[in-house]
Design a protein around this motif. Structure first.
Motif, PDB file in Angstrom:
ATOM      1  N   GLU A  18       0.835  -1.198   0.000  1.00 29.66           N
ATOM      2  CA  GLU A  18       0.000   0.000   0.000  1.00 29.66           C
ATOM      3  C   GLU A  18       0.878   1.260   0.000  1.00 29.66           C
ATOM      4  O   GLU A  18       2.011   1.251   0.488  1.00 29.66           O
ATOM      5  CB  GLU A  18      -0.939   0.009   1.203  1.00 29.66           C
ATOM      6  N   LYS A  19       0.307   2.335  -0.535  1.00 27.66           N
ATOM      7  CA  LYS A  19       1.021   3.601  -0.653  1.00 27.66           C
ATOM      8  C   LYS A  19       0.616   4.498   0.514  1.00 27.66           C
ATOM      9  O   LYS A  19      -0.560   4.850   0.656  1.00 27.66           O
ATOM     10  CB  LYS A  19       0.712   4.253  -1.994  1.00 27.66           C
ATOM     11  N   VAL A  20       1.609   4.854   1.323  1.00 30.14           N
ATOM     12  CA  VAL A  20       1.354   5.516   2.600  1.00 30.14           C
ATOM     13  C   VAL A  20       2.125   6.837   2.653  1.00 30.14           C
ATOM     14  O   VAL A  20       3.333   6.866   2.383  1.00 30.14           O
ATOM     15  CB  VAL A  20       1.769   4.626   3.783  1.00 30.14           C
ATOM     16  N   LEU A  21       1.422   7.911   3.017  1.00 30.49           N
ATOM     17  CA  LEU A  21       2.060   9.200   3.277  1.00 30.49           C
ATOM     18  C   LEU A  21       2.039   9.467   4.768  1.00 30.49           C
ATOM     19  O   LEU A  21       0.985   9.396   5.402  1.00 30.49           O
ATOM     20  CB  LEU A  21       1.322  10.325   2.544  1.00 30.49           C
ATOM     21  N   VAL A  22       3.202   9.778   5.323  1.00 28.00           N
ATOM     22  CA  VAL A  22       3.308  10.185   6.727  1.00 28.00           C
ATOM     23  C   VAL A  22       3.733  11.647   6.758  1.00 28.00           C
ATOM     24  O   VAL A  22       4.843  11.984   6.351  1.00 28.00           O
ATOM     25  CB  VAL A  22       4.319   9.322   7.496  1.00 28.00           C
ATOM     26  N   GLU A  23       2.837  12.506   7.226  1.00 32.58           N
ATOM     27  CA  GLU A  23       3.192  13.918   7.408  1.00 32.58           C
ATOM     28  C   GLU A  23       3.931  14.088   8.739  1.00 32.58           C
ATOM     29  O   GLU A  23       3.853  13.228   9.613  1.00 32.58           O
ATOM     30  CB  GLU A  23       1.939  14.783   7.410  1.00 32.58           C
ATOM     31  N   ALA A  24       4.631  15.221   8.880  1.00 25.96           N
ATOM     32  CA  ALA A  24       5.439  15.457  10.081  1.00 25.96           C
ATOM     33  C   ALA A  24       6.294  14.224  10.363  1.00 25.96           C
ATOM     34  O   ALA A  24       6.428  13.750  11.490  1.00 25.96           O
ATOM     35  CB  ALA A  24       4.562  15.792  11.278  1.00 25.96           C
ATOM     36  N   LEU A  80       2.840  18.114  -3.327  1.00 29.36           N
ATOM     37  CA  LEU A  80       1.889  17.013  -3.477  1.00 29.36           C
ATOM     38  C   LEU A  80       2.135  16.237  -4.770  1.00 29.36           C
ATOM     39  O   LEU A  80       1.990  15.005  -4.802  1.00 29.36           O
ATOM     40  CB  LEU A  80       0.458  17.560  -3.439  1.00 29.36           C
ATOM     41  N   ARG A  81       2.530  16.929  -5.819  1.00 30.85           N
ATOM     42  CA  ARG A  81       2.895  16.213  -7.051  1.00 30.85           C
ATOM     43  C   ARG A  81       4.101  15.324  -6.805  1.00 30.85           C
ATOM     44  O   ARG A  81       4.162  14.191  -7.294  1.00 30.85           O
ATOM     45  CB  ARG A  81       3.204  17.212  -8.176  1.00 30.85           C
ATOM     46  N   MET A  82       5.067  15.838  -6.025  1.00 29.36           N
ATOM     47  CA  MET A  82       6.249  15.029  -5.711  1.00 29.36           C
ATOM     48  C   MET A  82       5.888  13.808  -4.873  1.00 29.36           C
ATOM     49  O   MET A  82       6.477  12.742  -5.022  1.00 29.36           O
ATOM     50  CB  MET A  82       7.285  15.899  -4.991  1.00 29.36           C
ATOM     51  N   VAL A  83       4.894  13.956  -4.003  1.00 33.00           N
ATOM     52  CA  VAL A  83       4.423  12.803  -3.234  1.00 33.00           C
ATOM     53  C   VAL A  83       3.839  11.753  -4.166  1.00 33.00           C
ATOM     54  O   VAL A  83       4.148  10.550  -4.062  1.00 33.00           O
ATOM     55  CB  VAL A  83       3.368  13.236  -2.193  1.00 33.00           C
ATOM     56  N   GLY A 120       1.472   7.136  -7.777  1.00 31.50           N
ATOM     57  CA  GLY A 120       0.020   7.125  -7.920  1.00 31.50           C
ATOM     58  C   GLY A 120      -0.700   7.619  -6.686  1.00 31.50           C
ATOM     59  O   GLY A 120      -0.120   8.238  -5.792  1.00 31.50           O
ATOM     60  N   GLU A 121      -2.010   7.337  -6.647  1.00 34.33           N
ATOM     61  CA  GLU A 121      -2.828   7.780  -5.523  1.00 34.33           C
ATOM     62  C   GLU A 121      -2.454   7.031  -4.252  1.00 34.33           C
ATOM     63  O   GLU A 121      -1.943   5.906  -4.293  1.00 34.33           O
ATOM     64  CB  GLU A 121      -4.312   7.563  -5.840  1.00 34.33           C
ATOM     65  N   LEU A 122      -2.773   7.655  -3.135  1.00 33.53           N
ATOM     66  CA  LEU A 122      -2.398   7.110  -1.828  1.00 33.53           C
ATOM     67  C   LEU A 122      -3.500   6.230  -1.257  1.00 33.53           C
ATOM     68  O   LEU A 122      -4.694   6.479  -1.468  1.00 33.53           O
ATOM     69  CB  LEU A 122      -2.117   8.254  -0.854  1.00 33.53           C
ATOM     70  N   ASP A 123      -3.087   5.221  -0.524  1.00 27.79           N
ATOM     71  CA  ASP A 123      -4.033   4.377   0.204  1.00 27.79           C
ATOM     72  C   ASP A 123      -4.281   4.899   1.621  1.00 27.79           C
ATOM     73  O   ASP A 123      -5.396   4.810   2.138  1.00 27.79           O
ATOM     74  CB  ASP A 123      -3.496   2.939   0.303  1.00 27.79           C
ATOM     75  N   GLY A 169      -6.948  14.973  -0.247  1.00 28.16           N
ATOM     76  CA  GLY A 169      -7.388  15.012  -1.638  1.00 28.16           C
ATOM     77  C   GLY A 169      -6.621  14.077  -2.540  1.00 28.16           C
ATOM     78  O   GLY A 169      -7.079  13.760  -3.645  1.00 28.16           O
ATOM     79  N   ALA A 170      -5.446  13.618  -2.103  1.00 29.25           N
ATOM     80  CA  ALA A 170      -4.625  12.707  -2.907  1.00 29.25           C
ATOM     81  C   ALA A 170      -4.928  11.240  -2.625  1.00 29.25           C
ATOM     82  O   ALA A 170      -4.291  10.355  -3.199  1.00 29.25           O
ATOM     83  CB  ALA A 170      -3.148  12.984  -2.648  1.00 29.25           C
ATOM     84  N   LEU A 171      -5.900  10.971  -1.732  1.00 25.07           N
ATOM     85  CA  LEU A 171      -6.263   9.583  -1.424  1.00 25.07           C
ATOM     86  C   LEU A 171      -7.097   8.967  -2.546  1.00 25.07           C
ATOM     87  O   LEU A 171      -7.937   9.636  -3.157  1.00 25.07           O
ATOM     88  CB  LEU A 171      -7.066   9.519  -0.125  1.00 25.07           C
ATOM     89  N   ARG A 172      -6.879   7.706  -2.772  1.00 18.46           N
ATOM     90  CA  ARG A 172      -7.712   6.969  -3.727  1.00 18.46           C
ATOM     91  C   ARG A 172      -9.086   6.738  -3.121  1.00 18.46           C
ATOM     92  O   ARG A 172      -9.265   6.800  -1.895  1.00 18.46           O
ATOM     93  CB  ARG A 172      -7.066   5.622  -4.056  1.00 18.46           C
ATOM     94  N   PRO A 173     -10.102   6.466  -3.930  1.00 13.85           N
ATOM     95  CA  PRO A 173     -11.404   6.073  -3.381  1.00 13.85           C
ATOM     96  C   PRO A 173     -11.245   4.840  -2.487  1.00 13.85           C
ATOM     97  O   PRO A 173     -10.564   3.870  -2.850  1.00 13.85           O
ATOM     98  CB  PRO A 173     -12.232   5.747  -4.623  1.00 13.85           C
ATOM     99  N   GLY A 174     -11.839   4.893  -1.313  1.00 14.85           N
ATOM    100  CA  GLY A 174     -11.716   3.778  -0.377  1.00 14.85           C
ATOM    101  C   GLY A 174     -10.495   3.856   0.525  1.00 14.85           C
ATOM    102  O   GLY A 174     -10.223   2.925   1.276  1.00 14.85           O
TER     103      GLY A 174
END
Length: 335
Positions: free
Chosen positions: A151-157, A206-209, A215-218, A234-239
């Motif tokens: 899965e594609k995961v973004l961690v802020e901070a 966000l484009r760099m993310v 692709g879209e984030l999970d 806003g960058a999350l995939r549906p679901g």
């Protein structure tokens, strides 16, 4: 029998008014004595948190507490006294513990006996105290999110205390992790934990993310809130899932309930403080994972107790990485 071995005055940091970091002043105070169900800890390290800077300024999330007040909710050190109904076998044990919300910025602090967590052999005390709050929080958030391999995961901070642990947990789970933080120092830290890092002070962050995640984030772990958190959702995939764990920007992300529902986005996070029955095992597990070399707590900066104001100023200036601690004393408490 009260088994106190201390008499006299102790150094603590007192807050007598709300305001900037300068309202934190070192004072001598009477040595505390443990009552029923309590222990006295000879403090080696005290944790400093972003929420404590908000409380000090008068803008805390739970209102304004009564003053004067000794801040600090997390301490690590050696038990040197126990209350009249507490097992004396706790004497001499090196522990981490919460203080009930105040009293931690001091050479000695009272805590409930049933709140202390022994530090396992082989784990440095400063690493253990770094995990007291952040370790349990990261484990709880990560389990809620149910991150799957790939899965594609973004961690802020991502260079913060909780964020750096979430990066490690997600990498270990086999996810494709991207960290977001501000500045080269923080980016280097996140990269050392096994994830590429994007600087969200840049216009195209966000484009760099999306490029780094392919692709879209999970999953998004939102520790920043404000426009950053709003854009990330806003960058999350549906679901997908968003886990809300902080507001480093000073404001929450703006979430449109109808939009989230239409896209099937689940909202997770710490919406209620977990009880002791949940947190105590999580703290113990975080300490065990660190002792086993699976989790690496990041202690980015350590200030002397009397420099608590400097620690608060550094956190508010976004100049810290990982966990911020106050070194109080009792060097023999570390190992």
């Amino acid at each position: 029998m009260n088994l106190s071995v201390w008499r006299g005055a102790v150094l603590c940091v007192v807050m007598e008014e709300f305001g900037g970091p300068e309202v934190l002043r070192a004072r001598q105070a009477e040595d505390p004595t443990p009552g029923p169900g309590q222990v006295l800890v000879d403090v080696a390290y005290a944790s400093v948190t972003f929420v404590e800077t908000q409380v000090r300024s008068g803008n805390g999330p739970f209102g304004r507490p009564a003053l004067p007040r000794v801040p600090g909710n997390g301490v690590g050190g050696r038990v040197v006294a126990v209350g009249p109904d507490v097992d004396p076998a706790l004497m001499g044990t090196v522990v981490v513990t919460t203080t009930g919300g105040a009293g931690g910025y001091a050479e000695r602090a009272l805590a409930r006996a049933d709140e202390v967590v022994p530090v396992p052999p082989g784990l440095a005390l400063k690493d253990a105290i770094a995990l007291l709050a952040d370790g349990r929080t990261a484990l709880l958030l990560f389990r809620q999110a149910e991150v799957e391999p790939g899965e594609k995961v973004l961690v802020e901070a991502a260079a913060g205390g909780v964020g750096s642990l979430l990066v490690q947990l997600a990498v270990r789970a086999g996810a494709r992790v991207v960290g977001a933080a501000r500045g080269d120092r923080k980016a280097e830290l996140v990269t050392s934990l096994g994830a590429p890092c994007v600087d969200y002070s840049k216009d195209e962050w966000l484009r760099m993310v999306r490029d780094a995640a392919d692709g879209e984030l999970d999953v998004v772990f939102d520790g920043v809130g404000g426009p950053i958190g709003t854009a990330a959702v806003g960058a999350l995939r549906p679901g997908g899932r968003v886990s809300l764990y902080g507001m480093a920007s000073g404001a929450a992300a703006t979430l449109d309930a109808d939009d989230l529902a239409a896209r099937g986005i689940r909202t997770l996070g710490l919406f209620a403080a977990p009880g002791r029955a949940e947190t105590h095992p999580l703290i113990a597990e975080a300490l065990r994972l660190a002792a086993d070399g699976i989790l690496r707590p990041i202690v980015g900066q350590v200030f002397p107790l009397a420099a608590a104001a400097e620690a608060h100023a550094a956190i508010e200036a976004r100049a810290t990485v990982g966990k911020t601690l106050l070194a109080v004393g009792a060097p023999d408490s570390d190992r």
